[in-house]
Design an enzyme around this catalytic site. Structure first.
Site, short mmCIF file in Angstrom:
data_model
loop_
_atom_site.label_atom_id
_atom_site.label_comp_id
_atom_site.label_asym_id
_atom_site.label_seq_id
_atom_site.Cartn_x
_atom_site.Cartn_y
_atom_site.Cartn_z
N LYS A 75 5.85 98.84 61.45
CA LYS A 75 7.08 98.08 61.24
C LYS A 75 8.32 98.78 61.76
CE LYS A 75 6.43 94.75 60.23
NZ LYS A 75 5.89 93.73 61.18
N GLY A 77 9.29 98.37 65.05
CA GLY A 77 9.56 97.76 66.35
C GLY A 77 8.37 97.76 67.28
N THR A 78 7.16 97.90 66.73
CA THR A 78 5.96 97.98 67.57
C THR A 78 5.82 96.77 68.49
OG1 THR A 78 4.91 99.14 65.72
CG2 THR A 78 3.49 98.40 67.53
N THR A 79 5.93 95.58 67.93
CA THR A 79 5.74 94.36 68.71
C THR A 79 6.74 94.28 69.85
OG1 THR A 79 5.02 93.26 66.66
CG2 THR A 79 5.51 91.85 68.56
N HIS A 142 -0.67 103.80 65.69
CA HIS A 142 0.13 104.21 64.54
C HIS A 142 -0.26 105.62 64.10
CE1 HIS A 142 2.03 100.39 64.14
NE2 HIS A 142 1.00 99.75 63.65
N SER A 171 10.90 95.76 55.97
CA SER A 171 10.03 95.03 56.87
C SER A 171 8.57 95.18 56.45
CB SER A 171 10.22 95.53 58.31
OG SER A 171 9.43 94.80 59.22
N ARG A 295 10.00 88.19 61.86
CA ARG A 295 10.70 87.75 60.66
C ARG A 295 12.21 87.70 60.91
NH1 ARG A 295 13.16 89.62 56.08
NH2 ARG A 295 13.09 91.74 56.89
#
Length: 329
Positions: A75, A77-79, A142, A171, A295
């Site tokens: 959570k 900013g990986t995406t 990760h 997040s 989100r």
């Protein structure tokens, strides 16, 4: 009929006999949900299926010298960073202005696979060609730096993205509650907050995860690039150029004149990806709905969720953990 529980929430019953024997020797504690557990391995807490995948990856993964890796605590900013770096690396094959760009029809997690979640999960061993990139292979992880396969940690380029711990926690809390097992109640914020502060969450402690990559970025800046989520939000073009230079594929004068950097940022923006059909109705192979990865994506959302006391406590931990290392996040 409700969708099945995400694959990765399966626990000890999916492990190999060797992994089951190992975890009996490791410290254990309750996980995010009452039916799950975490195990302490090499100083960090892992879900059992993630732990098995990490160990398998450490034993078997042989990176190519040209491979690129994105490392993040969950959570952080990986995406978003997957989308940006994928577009940077593959812009010759897939120009960001192309109406058929892969990001328009696939979720970034389908384009950039995770070493321990996608490739080595459930005792699978990937082939050497496992990647959706037509140029250099690009993977995410990760894993903390201390747990990376030794060949990777010694020779490959790694972009590490970190984020404010307050926004990271908020997040994570929202995301994990969306993925809770069927019939399980939401994890209350107070309990989740205490777990996060104590480091008792998957891939935690957050502080040690961040510091491992931060220190390596100072020791070997040619190998590890430390990127702040907030900096990418505030000065996206600067950070995109910085990442491209680090990955030895900087932008040419012609690309600069054509506005390629701005097109990369527009294509990979939170708004663009959240609005695409695949991320509104699609689902990953492990059952997670694509929409759960989009989100808010804003800086400072923690102000809408955390009490003043929570924020003050986290600020105190940040000062204690990071102050001596010269790290400001």
């Amino acid at each position: 009929m409700p969708p099945p529980n995400p694959e990765y929430l399966q626990q000890e019953e999916s492990l190999t006999p060797e992994s089951r024997e190992l975890i009996t020797t490791l410290p254990r504690q309750n996980g995010w949900f009452d039916s799950t557990h975490l195990y302490l391995y090499q100083g960090f807490w892992f879900q059992p299926d993630h732990l098995q995948a990490v160990i398998s990856c450490q034993s078997h993964f042989q990176p190519l010298h040209s491979d690129v890796f994105l490392a993040t605590y969950p959570k952080c900013g990986t995406t978003w960073l997957k989308a940006i770096i994928f577009t940077i690396l593959n812009r010759k094959h897939f120009p960001p202005s192309s109406p058929n760009h892969p990001l328009l029809t696939a979720n970034p997690h389908q384009l950039v696979l995770s070493l321990e979640i996608d490739l080595y999960a459930h005792n699978r061993l990937p082939t050497a060609s496992t990647t959706s990139s037509p140029s250099r292979r690009f993977f995410s992880t990760h894993m903390p730096h201390a747990s990376l396969p030794q060949p990777l940690s010694q020779r490959n380029k790694v972009v590490y993205a970190c984020r404010s711990p307050k926004d990271t926690f908020v997040s994570l809390w929202h995301f994990m509650n969306k993925l809770r097992p069927q019939g399980a109640p939401e994890r209350d914020m107070e309990t989740a907050f205490r777990m996060f502060c104590d480091g008792a969450v998957g891939y935690g402690p957050f502080w040690d995860h961040v510091l491992g990559y931060w220190r390596r970025s100072l020791e070997e800046p040619e190998r590890v690039l430390f990127v702040r989520y907030e900096d990418v939000k505030e000065e996206g073009a600067v950070q995109v150029r910085r990442m491209a230079e680090f990955l030895e594929c900087g932008f040419s004068a012609e690309e600069e004149e054509e506005g390629v950097v701005d097109r990369i940022l527009e294509l990979s923006s939170f708004e663009s990806m959240r609005g695409s059909e695949v991320n509104r109705v699609g689902r990953l192979g492990n059952g997670i709905e694509n929409k759960h990865f989009f989100r808010e994506g804003v800086v400072g959302d923690w102000k809408n969720c955390l009490s003043a006391q929570m924020a003050q406590e986290l600020d105190g931990i940040v000062e204690e953990k990071f102050g001596g290392a010269g790290l400001v996040i």
